[in-house]
Motif scaffolding. Sequence first.
Motif, PDB file in Angstrom:
ATOM      1  N   VAL A 140       0.830  -1.197   0.000  1.00  0.00           N
ATOM      2  CA  VAL A 140       0.000   0.000   0.000  1.00  0.00           C
ATOM      3  C   VAL A 140       0.871   1.255   0.000  1.00  0.00           C
ATOM      4  O   VAL A 140       0.632   2.191  -0.777  1.00  0.00           O
ATOM      5  CB  VAL A 140      -0.939   0.002   1.221  1.00  0.00           C
ATOM      6  CG1 VAL A 140      -1.654   1.343   1.351  1.00  0.00           C
ATOM      7  CG2 VAL A 140      -1.958  -1.128   1.113  1.00  0.00           C
ATOM      8  N   VAL A 185      -6.596   2.692   1.099  1.00  0.00           N
ATOM      9  CA  VAL A 185      -7.161   1.336   1.108  1.00  0.00           C
ATOM     10  C   VAL A 185      -8.670   1.382   0.872  1.00  0.00           C
ATOM     11  O   VAL A 185      -9.222   0.617   0.072  1.00  0.00           O
ATOM     12  CB  VAL A 185      -6.840   0.629   2.449  1.00  0.00           C
ATOM     13  CG1 VAL A 185      -7.608  -0.682   2.557  1.00  0.00           C
ATOM     14  CG2 VAL A 185      -5.342   0.374   2.553  1.00  0.00           C
ATOM     15  N   LEU A 186      -9.353   2.303   1.551  1.00  0.00           N
ATOM     16  CA  LEU A 186     -10.812   2.346   1.483  1.00  0.00           C
ATOM     17  C   LEU A 186     -11.327   2.787   0.129  1.00  0.00           C
ATOM     18  O   LEU A 186     -12.370   2.296  -0.339  1.00  0.00           O
ATOM     19  CB  LEU A 186     -11.356   3.284   2.567  1.00  0.00           C
ATOM     20  CG  LEU A 186     -11.167   2.836   4.017  1.00  0.00           C
ATOM     21  CD1 LEU A 186     -11.719   3.879   4.969  1.00  0.00           C
ATOM     22  CD2 LEU A 186     -11.851   1.498   4.260  1.00  0.00           C
ATOM     23  N   TYR A 210      -8.014   0.490  -3.042  1.00  0.00           N
ATOM     24  CA  TYR A 210      -7.816  -0.954  -3.068  1.00  0.00           C
ATOM     25  C   TYR A 210      -9.081  -1.722  -2.675  1.00  0.00           C
ATOM     26  O   TYR A 210      -9.278  -2.853  -3.122  1.00  0.00           O
ATOM     27  CB  TYR A 210      -6.666  -1.332  -2.120  1.00  0.00           C
ATOM     28  CG  TYR A 210      -5.378  -0.618  -2.471  1.00  0.00           C
ATOM     29  CD1 TYR A 210      -4.653  -0.984  -3.597  1.00  0.00           C
ATOM     30  CD2 TYR A 210      -4.913   0.445  -1.699  1.00  0.00           C
ATOM     31  CE1 TYR A 210      -3.484  -0.323  -3.940  1.00  0.00           C
ATOM     32  CE2 TYR A 210      -3.737   1.103  -2.026  1.00  0.00           C
ATOM     33  CZ  TYR A 210      -3.041   0.725  -3.151  1.00  0.00           C
ATOM     34  OH  TYR A 210      -1.892   1.385  -3.490  1.00  0.00           O
ATOM     35  N   ARG A 211      -9.927  -1.129  -1.849  1.00  0.00           N
ATOM     36  CA  ARG A 211     -11.171  -1.794  -1.431  1.00  0.00           C
ATOM     37  C   ARG A 211     -12.353  -0.861  -1.637  1.00  0.00           C
ATOM     38  O   ARG A 211     -13.247  -0.759  -0.798  1.00  0.00           O
ATOM     39  CB  ARG A 211     -11.069  -2.231   0.032  1.00  0.00           C
ATOM     40  CG  ARG A 211      -9.905  -3.174   0.319  1.00  0.00           C
ATOM     41  CD  ARG A 211      -9.996  -3.805   1.680  1.00  0.00           C
ATOM     42  NE  ARG A 211     -11.166  -4.669   1.794  1.00  0.00           N
ATOM     43  CZ  ARG A 211     -11.455  -5.386   2.888  1.00  0.00           C
ATOM     44  NH1 ARG A 211     -10.638  -5.338   3.932  1.00  0.00           N
ATOM     45  NH2 ARG A 211     -12.522  -6.124   2.926  1.00  0.00           N
ATOM     46  N   ALA A 212     -12.373  -0.200  -2.783  1.00  0.00           N
ATOM     47  CA  ALA A 212     -13.408   0.789  -3.055  1.00  0.00           C
ATOM     48  C   ALA A 212     -14.791   0.144  -3.138  1.00  0.00           C
ATOM     49  O   ALA A 212     -15.784   0.731  -2.687  1.00  0.00           O
ATOM     50  CB  ALA A 212     -13.100   1.530  -4.356  1.00  0.00           C
ATOM     51  N   LEU A 213     -14.887  -1.050  -3.696  1.00  0.00           N
ATOM     52  CA  LEU A 213     -16.188  -1.716  -3.802  1.00  0.00           C
ATOM     53  C   LEU A 213     -16.756  -2.014  -2.416  1.00  0.00           C
ATOM     54  O   LEU A 213     -17.955  -1.823  -2.172  1.00  0.00           O
ATOM     55  CB  LEU A 213     -16.057  -3.004  -4.609  1.00  0.00           C
ATOM     56  CG  LEU A 213     -17.359  -3.797  -4.819  1.00  0.00           C
ATOM     57  CD1 LEU A 213     -18.398  -2.947  -5.534  1.00  0.00           C
ATOM     58  CD2 LEU A 213     -17.097  -5.086  -5.589  1.00  0.00           C
ATOM     59  N   ASP A 214     -15.909  -2.468  -1.505  1.00  0.00           N
ATOM     60  CA  ASP A 214     -16.369  -2.710  -0.129  1.00  0.00           C
ATOM     61  C   ASP A 214     -16.895  -1.427   0.498  1.00  0.00           C
ATOM     62  O   ASP A 214     -17.931  -1.425   1.182  1.00  0.00           O
ATOM     63  CB  ASP A 214     -15.226  -3.269   0.729  1.00  0.00           C
ATOM     64  CG  ASP A 214     -14.833  -4.670   0.319  1.00  0.00           C
ATOM     65  OD1 ASP A 214     -15.632  -5.318  -0.370  1.00  0.00           O
ATOM     66  OD2 ASP A 214     -13.732  -5.110   0.687  1.00  0.00           O
ATOM     67  N   THR A 215     -16.181  -0.314   0.287  1.00  0.00           N
ATOM     68  CA  THR A 215     -16.595   0.961   0.859  1.00  0.00           C
ATOM     69  C   THR A 215     -17.931   1.404   0.284  1.00  0.00           C
ATOM     70  O   THR A 215     -18.806   1.902   1.012  1.00  0.00           O
ATOM     71  CB  THR A 215     -15.522   2.028   0.590  1.00  0.00           C
ATOM     72  OG1 THR A 215     -14.263   1.570   1.102  1.00  0.00           O
ATOM     73  CG2 THR A 215     -15.870   3.345   1.257  1.00  0.00           C
ATOM     74  N   GLU A 235     -20.688  -0.664   1.804  1.00  0.00           N
ATOM     75  CA  GLU A 235     -20.959  -0.272   3.200  1.00  0.00           C
ATOM     76  C   GLU A 235     -21.959   0.871   3.258  1.00  0.00           C
ATOM     77  O   GLU A 235     -22.840   0.894   4.135  1.00  0.00           O
ATOM     78  CB  GLU A 235     -19.653   0.145   3.881  1.00  0.00           C
ATOM     79  CG  GLU A 235     -18.727  -1.010   4.214  1.00  0.00           C
ATOM     80  CD  GLU A 235     -17.395  -0.534   4.739  1.00  0.00           C
ATOM     81  OE1 GLU A 235     -17.222   0.719   4.838  1.00  0.00           O
ATOM     82  OE2 GLU A 235     -16.535  -1.362   5.048  1.00  0.00           O
TER      83      GLU A 235
END
Length: 313
Positions: free
Chosen positions: A124, A140-141, A144-149, A152
Amino acid sequence: MILLSFFDIGLVVLILGIGAATIAVREAFAAAIAFVVYGLLMAIAWVRLAAVDVALTEAAIGGGMTGLLMLGAAARQRFSKGNGIPTSLPTRLAAGVLCALIAAGLATAILLPPEVTPTLAPTVMENLAQTGLGNPVAGVLFVYRALDTLLEKVVLLLALLGVWSLAPDSVWGGIPGLRVYAQRNTTLTFLAQLLPPVGIVVAIYMCWVGANEPGGAFQGGTVLAAMWLLVMIAGLESVPSISQPWLRLLLVVGPVIFLAIGLAGLVWANAFLAYPSGYAKPMIVAVEAALTLSIGVALGLLAAGPPERARHQ
């Protein structure tokens, strides 16, 4: 160093003591208050562990907004007729066993860590400069993990719809009562006049600084929600009906802009939720600003609860 060691030991003792009290106390309202205290102590612990982002989230969401929801639930239980259906002994035993298993799993993970701890932190940090961000948590939010964010934020809206669905059909689209928080007095009115201007500035600052320092949309949105609730509980502003178009627009503006930028990435960067070179930071800041508004309104309405009276009344 010695003073800090004593402070850390005292903090651990307090956390364990408040945690035990939260479990042992029999009254729901007292347990909710103890939970809020526990969350604030955990925020201090995260600061001592140099995890300021986590500390801010714990104070805002864990001890703050979640504590307010639990206090509201306990107050509604007081207002309800009777004491409800008592929990059976098998249910309590099952809950106790499940909590013990979770505690054992966490203890195992902490006390018996792997010889080489798996981490993506170096990766990262190596690629963070390409995003223009200075805060690796934001990287990260939102990279790298934009779909998770994104998901949410959608889950938060679904939770709000779940709360609204508890309202009788006769008052659907009506106005949340906030009667469980109705403790109006001159001190509350004074605070509702004094704190919101400061709180709004703090919320904007936390959103803006989140790209480079600890902070972000969730923390800023929680502060906005707290200021909005304070004004409504004090009676300085009326609670809006949930059918207001502007209210629903604010609820979805953040996820919609996030999704729109994600879809635009298919054209600009050949991938969903990807950002064109040199434009990642301004796009992420725009998304965070919109999400701050949506999160603030959603959390405020979650705390307000389901509609209790019809819109025309």
